[in-house]
Design a protein around this motif. Structure first.
Motif, PDB file in Angstrom:
ATOM      1  N   THR A 137       0.838  -1.192   0.000  1.00  0.00           N
ATOM      2  CA  THR A 137       0.000   0.000   0.000  1.00  0.00           C
ATOM      3  C   THR A 137       0.877   1.248   0.000  1.00  0.00           C
ATOM      4  N   MET A 146       3.333   6.147  -4.713  1.00  0.00           N
ATOM      5  CA  MET A 146       2.658   5.161  -5.556  1.00  0.00           C
ATOM      6  C   MET A 146       3.598   4.576  -6.603  1.00  0.00           C
ATOM      7  N   SER A 175      -2.350   3.889 -10.163  1.00  0.00           N
ATOM      8  CA  SER A 175      -2.610   5.335 -10.109  1.00  0.00           C
ATOM      9  C   SER A 175      -2.625   5.896 -11.529  1.00  0.00           C
ATOM     10  N   ARG A 181      -1.582   2.236  -6.091  1.00  0.00           N
ATOM     11  CA  ARG A 181      -2.183   2.640  -4.823  1.00  0.00           C
ATOM     12  C   ARG A 181      -2.160   1.482  -3.814  1.00  0.00           C
TER      13      ARG A 181
END
Length: 365
Positions: A137, A146, A175, A181
């Protein structure tokens, strides 16, 4: 991982009461090396000597026979090294050269034997053989976080391919500019969790992002969660944990249903879970159905408990995703990967990110 092993071995021995004498200086992961551990009078050497004594009670997690063989092999190799070193003073130059080559070979094998002994002294976790769920994450740092998350996901995928593990993408949320993401994957294979369990935590990157127009270095983070997949739950119900009651069935069903003790109620005493069945005329069939319902209920409870453990493990690993919680830093300008848990740095970041045979991981075994 090799630099972490001596520290973990000593910590395990210390916790188990195997080490009764403190080392000459504080035990730390940064300065504790193999030679210090295995030096005469050192912590490891003292423990191995006591292990051979008949009355010495070894910790339950010590793998006795294999450890004894490795220790014996270590002593034989050390004697061989001492004898070979004496040949360095021989007048014959050819013999001296042969001795030099043999010494190098002996030293390499001694290092492998010491590492093997340390591995045998580290208690294994019951989840080491399990497959796992890998979650990545993006953390602090916007688009740069990201982008780094995407690179990390690719790195783990390449590492899984190199280890010949099965890698299956479960979720993938990219993303707008090619970053990531959040993603999760299932990884299966030999000792997957054992090799990957130290990857969980906050990973920090320091570099000039592709999105930076003024050339300033940014610090961003992403998190990795490594969750062992629960193994098949073996549900064993002991007959002594059950209270089986019979009674007359109630409701519609005719004269036979209302006049015989065909209804069955089963109570699982340790948990208080109860099931009953009066569907069939036969008490035996009703008992089978009630037992089936009881097994399903208990299985659901165990599964929920297993899921709660996985959730708590994930929460501990990812933390708040803050920069101060990092376990590892990837500094691209300095070509450096630093693991803050063991104060160890590797100056080959490109090879590290490849995740292949050229990579020398800081933490992985």
């Amino acid at each position: 991982m090799r630099s972490l092993l001596p520290f973990r071995a000593v910590r395990c021995l210390w916790a188990g009461g195997a080490l009764v004498r403190a080392p000459s200086r504080p035990v730390s992961s940064g300065n504790l090396q193999l030679e210090e551990l295995f030096a005469s009078g050192g912590a490891m050497r003292s423990f191995l000597e006591r292990l051979e004594k008949p009355r010495f009670q070894a910790p339950s997690w010590v793998q006795g026979p294999e450890l004894a063989m490795a220790t014996q092999r270590l002593r034989e190799k050390e004697r061989e090294l001492q004898e070979t070193e004496q040949l360095l003073e021989d007048e014959n130059e050819d013999i001296r050269k042969l001795a030099e080559n043999e010494i190098i070979s002996c030293q390499k094998e001694l290092t492998k034997l010491k590492q093997k002994i340390i591995l045998l002294l580290i208690p294994s976790e019951e989840t080491d053989e399990n497959d796992l769920i890998l979650e990545l994450t993006a953390g602090v740092g916007g688009q740069e976080a990201m982008l780094f998350t995407s690179e990390m996901f690719d790195m783990y995928q390449r590492y899984a391919t190199y280890k010949k593990w099965h890698f299956e993408v479960l979720e993938y949320f990219p993303s707008e500019i090619g970053g990531l993401r959040h993603a999760s994957a299932s990884i299966g294979g030999s000792e997957v969790y054992r090799h990957m369990k130290f990857e969980g935590g906050v990973h920090r990157v320091q570099r000039v992002p592709k999105t930076e127009k003024q050339g300033r270095m940014h610090t961003s983070t992403m998190t990795v969660a490594v969750l062992p997949q629960p193994s098949e739950i073996n549900l064993v119900i002991s007959p002594k944990d059950l209270r089986i009651e019979t009674k007359r069935a109630s409701g519609a069903g005719g004269q036979h249903v209302n006049t015989t003790d065909s209804a069955v109620r089963i109570v699982h005493l340790p948990t208080g879970v109860a099931t009953e069945c009066q569907q069939e005329r036969s008490q035996i069939k009703n008992k089978e159905m009630a037992m089936k319902k009881l097994r399903a209920k208990l299985y659901g409870m165990q599964l929920e408990e297993e899921n709660n453990k996985r959730y708590n493990a994930r929460k501990i690993q990812i933390g708040t995703k803050g920069r101060s919680e990092k376990i590892r830093t990837y500094n691209f300008p300095q070509n450096r990967v630093t693991d803050h848990r063991i104060s160890k740095s590797l100056y080959d970041i490109q090879s590290f990110m490849l995740g292949t045979a050229t990579k020398k991981p800081v933490i992985r075994i």
